[in-house]
Design an enzyme around this catalytic site. Structure first.
Site, PDB file in Angstrom:
ATOM      1  N   ASP A 208      11.321 -37.260 -47.622  1.00 16.33           N
ATOM      2  CA  ASP A 208      12.261 -38.372 -47.589  1.00 16.33           C
ATOM      3  C   ASP A 208      12.820 -38.461 -46.169  1.00 16.33           C
ATOM      4  O   ASP A 208      13.613 -37.621 -45.746  1.00 16.33           O
ATOM      5  CB  ASP A 208      13.369 -38.115 -48.613  1.00 16.33           C
ATOM      6  CG  ASP A 208      14.509 -39.120 -48.539  1.00 16.33           C
ATOM      7  OD1 ASP A 208      14.488 -40.003 -47.649  1.00 16.33           O
ATOM      8  OD2 ASP A 208      15.443 -39.006 -49.353  1.00 16.33           O
ATOM      9  N   CYS A 374      25.947 -40.193 -53.434  1.00  9.96           N
ATOM     10  CA  CYS A 374      24.738 -40.091 -54.277  1.00  9.96           C
ATOM     11  C   CYS A 374      24.107 -38.712 -54.139  1.00  9.96           C
ATOM     12  O   CYS A 374      22.876 -38.576 -54.103  1.00  9.96           O
ATOM     13  CB  CYS A 374      23.734 -41.186 -53.925  1.00  9.96           C
ATOM     14  SG  CYS A 374      24.324 -42.837 -54.274  1.00  9.96           S
TER      15      CYS A 374
END
Length: 416
Positions: A208, A374
């Site tokens: 990521d 998050c």
């Protein structure tokens, strides 16, 4: 890398750069805007806004199947953007670049397609303890569906991943998925060590890079990852479009993610033949304007020079850490030094709740992010409800950091 250019060795004129971003002239509550929420989304330069506006004004049309002039121009611009992205991350082939809606969809795509193809009962997926929810929940979903399990690389008190038991953790693992840079702590993770260990076992890796591509060089051939994901809107481009890179040999093994539109060659009621890469994974009408905007954002970054950006941001990060540490009650969450950190400073001030700090900073024109970002498991690891997160971009300067520090002191005085 293919995107090294002649501007890769000069100091940036940040004041000139700021003029490229019209929103930075905004006033908030009577104060000039200080925008330090760049890890959530970056602002957009005029060149990106113009490129998207120009598309809609001059060549708006659907791509690929049209034989008319506008469709051909739109297709050329859309596929030219794909090549620009491939060059930017040094992919071998432009068909290894898949357009998605963003990092989240890119990870969901691999989780669903890889899981359906390769994951069996008793297998595992390995992630790290500092992941965004987007790199946790998709794997939990596919693991539940396939009766597999999720394993986690732990993190220490300083925010460093603990690799002591990595070899043992890799037992039974079918894929490793982790972030290059933590969105909640800002630490740059040891990509080479993890990829090397995984590859010794023949295990593919998804990286990521949502918080990396805007801050540093990212070369997928050098990193040697099987998959890599990032989002346009964190790279000074538009929202709603992102990138999944995948090695050709891996993408060819995976089934399609969605059905319809561009991902087919032929359709009968008896059987459908799927399209070649990259279109096999790009069902439906794509975001043409978004792709063109992303290409313009890459042009903007390359014009400044990614190494120049990294150098300027490193210097500002060092200044910010030195400035903020002198504030009474300042507590840095994730204690990476400036050279091991990219973009993010996550902190608390005494016992002040981060939401309260964020609201008072906003009243002074300073935009930061507050909460768990998050990344609730990260907050649980440090037994905190959340943090205040100040995140940097190429247009930030020392005056922004000084305004942040002044605002923090004022807020602390009001809330004490």
């Amino acid at each position: 890398m293919t995107h090294t250019n002649i501007l890769e060795s000069h100091a940036l004129d940040v004041e000139a750069i700021r003029k490229d971003f019209p929103i930075l002239s905004t006033h908030v509550h009577g104060y000039p805007l200080v925008y330090l929420d760049n890890a959530a989304t970056t602002q957009k330069p005029e060149s990106v806004l113009h490129a998207m506006d120009d598309y809609y004004h001059t060549i708006n049309s659907n791509v690929h199947r049209g034989v008319h002039h506008l469709s051909q121009l739109a297709t050329e611009a859309y596929e030219g953007a794909r090549q620009k992205i491939a060059d930017f991350i040094n992919a071998r082939h432009n068909h290894e670049i898949i357009y998605t809606r963003g990092t989240t969809e890119s990870i969901n795509l691999i989780a669903a397609c890889f899981g359906r193809k390769f994951l069996k009962p008793g297998d595992s997926i390995l992630v790290s303890a500092v992941e965004h929810h987007s790199n946790i929940v998709p794997w939990q979903m596919i693991c539940e569906e396939r009766e597999a399990s999720l394993k986690v690389i732990p993190v220490d008190d300083n925010g460093e991943l603990i690799l002591d038991d990595l070899e043992q953790l890799l037992n039974g693992v079918k894929l490793v998925a982790f972030n290059y840079v933590s969105n909640s702590l800002g630490g740059i993770n040891p990509v080479e060590a993890i990829v090397t260990a995984a590859h010794r076992r023949g295990i593919p890796v998804l990286l990521d890079a949502a918080q990396a591509v805007q801050h540093m060089e990212v070369d997928v051939q050098k990193l040697d990852v099987e998959f890599l994901a990032f989002s346009s809107h964190k790279l000074y481009g538009p929202t709603g479009i992102g990138v999944l890179y995948g090695k050709e040999e891996w993408l060819n093994q995976l089934p399609p993610y969605q059905g319809g539109g561009e991902m087919i060659k032929t359709v009968t009621f008896e059987k459908t033949t799927y399209n070649d890469l990259p279109y096999k994974f790009e069902a439906g009408t794509p975001d043409m304007a978004g792709a063109i905007g992303l290409a313009a954002a890459i042009d903007y970054v390359l014009g400044l020079g990614i190494r120049n950006i990294a150098r300027a941001e490193h210097d500002l990060m060092h200044y910010a850490l030195e400035t903020l540490k002198d504030i009474d009650g300042f507590r840095l969450i994730g204690k990476h030094e400036a050279q091991r950190r990219a973009g993010v400073i996550s902190f608390l001030i005494g016992d002040i709740h981060p939401f309260d700090m964020g609201e008072i900073l906003d009243k002074q024109g300073v935009a930061v992010r507050t909460g768990h970002h998050c990344a609730q498991p990260v907050m649980d690891r440090y037994c905190i409800p959340g943090t205040v997160r100040a995140s940097l971009a190429v247009y930030n300067n020392r005056q922004d950091i000084d305004r942040l520090a002044t605002g923090i002191r004022k807020a602390a005085k009001m809330l004490s």
